[in-house]
Design an enzyme around this catalytic site. Structure first.
Site, mmCIF file in Angstrom:
data_model
loop_
_atom_site.group_PDB
_atom_site.id
_atom_site.type_symbol
_atom_site.label_atom_id
_atom_site.label_comp_id
_atom_site.label_asym_id
_atom_site.label_seq_id
_atom_site.Cartn_x
_atom_site.Cartn_y
_atom_site.Cartn_z
ATOM 1 N N GLU A 49 0.823 -1.223 -0.017
ATOM 2 C CA GLU A 49 -0.125 -0.016 -0.041
ATOM 3 C C GLU A 49 0.777 1.303 0.013
ATOM 4 O O GLU A 49 2.013 1.338 0.542
ATOM 5 C CB GLU A 49 -0.995 -0.028 1.194
ATOM 6 C CG GLU A 49 -2.318 -0.235 0.799
ATOM 7 C CD GLU A 49 -2.681 -1.730 1.160
ATOM 8 O OE1 GLU A 49 -3.674 -2.211 0.549
ATOM 9 O OE2 GLU A 49 -1.732 -2.379 1.598
ATOM 10 N N THR A 50 0.371 2.212 -0.611
ATOM 11 C CA THR A 50 0.999 3.857 -0.787
ATOM 12 C C THR A 50 -0.189 4.486 -0.200
ATOM 13 O O THR A 50 -1.333 4.437 -0.600
ATOM 14 C CB THR A 50 1.299 4.177 -1.855
ATOM 15 O OG1 THR A 50 2.598 3.269 -2.491
ATOM 16 C CG2 THR A 50 2.004 5.460 -2.152
#
Length: 292
Positions: A49-50
């Site tokens: 995830e970002t």
């Protein structure tokens, strides 16, 4: 060329190179990024995830330092997700230690509503999330295919439940130990992925009782571009109520027994709508800028 501060954080661990990686991008209120650019950055980072954080109630040169309310969105390398625990923990850590935020409590406005994070001592954080209690799932041929791929076989004694909001499938074989879960090697074949699409599955949680913890788990999500997520905070919004029904407890020590591994504390909180407090540590790995 516009520059944005970016930090990578290991969440749900006290040490480098364990727990789950998340990138956190600080997006000033006067320099927004569109969805296409956020997805492109997440694909470039190529980790589970970002997170993208933006101050909502203050503007100006000190907005990251003084704001208490932020917008927060999460992207995998292939899509935006509705809820992500480890990247929320990473965002709170980045705010405190890399962006010098002055608040002990910060609120994040997200696709899953408002999430509260309290900062403690020694890189320790407590997040309050809504629970997503799972319910028994009809056992179709597609469900049997998914379970057999994750656990190695299917038998009627295996319990299969689904969470209504996140669409996480929980797979629990009472005969398997935590060590058995750690040894799993799912193939996640195209047939399994297709079966999950037909069942509207976003991820599969394999779980068991665990020595030294109340329970352990692993999380598999090829449907959003992540074959296995190392440590999954959002999965515990499902696992907390799942294990409450089996252990008769509201406080848990949980271990996600992926190769990287991670640990967290959980407490169910009873109010108008039951919530779960998810607590753990975080550590910064890299801090720099990204050129757009």
């Amino acid at each position: 060329m516009p520059q944005y501060q970016i930090v990578t954080v290991n969440a749900f661990t006290k040490v480098l190179f364990k727990g789950n990686q998340a990138a956190v991008v600080a997006v000033p209120s006067d320099s927004p990024l569109d969805d296409v650019m956020m997805q492109a950055i997440a694909a470039e980072m190529n980790i589970s995830e970002t997170a993208f954080i933006t101050p909502l109630m203050l503007q100006g040169p000190d907005e990251f330092q003084q704001s208490r309310v932020f917008g927060l969105r999460w992207f995998t390398p292939t899509c935006e997700v509705k809820l992500c625990g480890h990247a929320t923990l990473a965002a709170a850590h980045a705010l405190k230690y890399e962006l010098d935020n002055e608040r002990e409590k910060v609120h994040f406005e997200t696709a899953s509503g408002q999430l509260l994070v309290n900062s403690g001592l020694n890189n320790y954080y407590c997040m309050t999330f809504p629970v997503d209690p799972p319910a028994p799932m009809p056992i179709t041929d597609d469900v049997k295919t998914i379970v057999a791929d994750i656990l190695g076989d299917y038998k009627p004694s295996i319990q299969v439940e689904i969470s209504p909001s996140l669409r996480y499938m929980v797979v629990y074989d009472p005969e398997r130990t935590g060590e058995d879960i750690a040894r799993l090697e799912p193939k996640l074949s195209p047939e399994v992925v297709a079966a999950g699409v037909r069942e509207n599955i976003i991820g599969v949680i394999a779980t068991a009782k665990s020595t030294g913890h109340d329970f352990c788990s692993r999380f598999f999500a090829p449907w959003c571009g992540i074959n296995e997520d190392p440590v999954t905070g959002s999965a515990h919004t499902v696992l907390g109520p799942f294990w409450k029904e089996r252990l008769g407890k509201i406080r848990f020590k949980a271990h996600q027994c992926s190769k990287r591994g991670g640990e967290m504390s959980l407490q169910l909180e009873f109010n108008d709508d039951m919530d779960i407090a998810i607590s753990g540590h975080a550590v910064t790995v890299v801090s720099g800028t990204i050129n757009i």
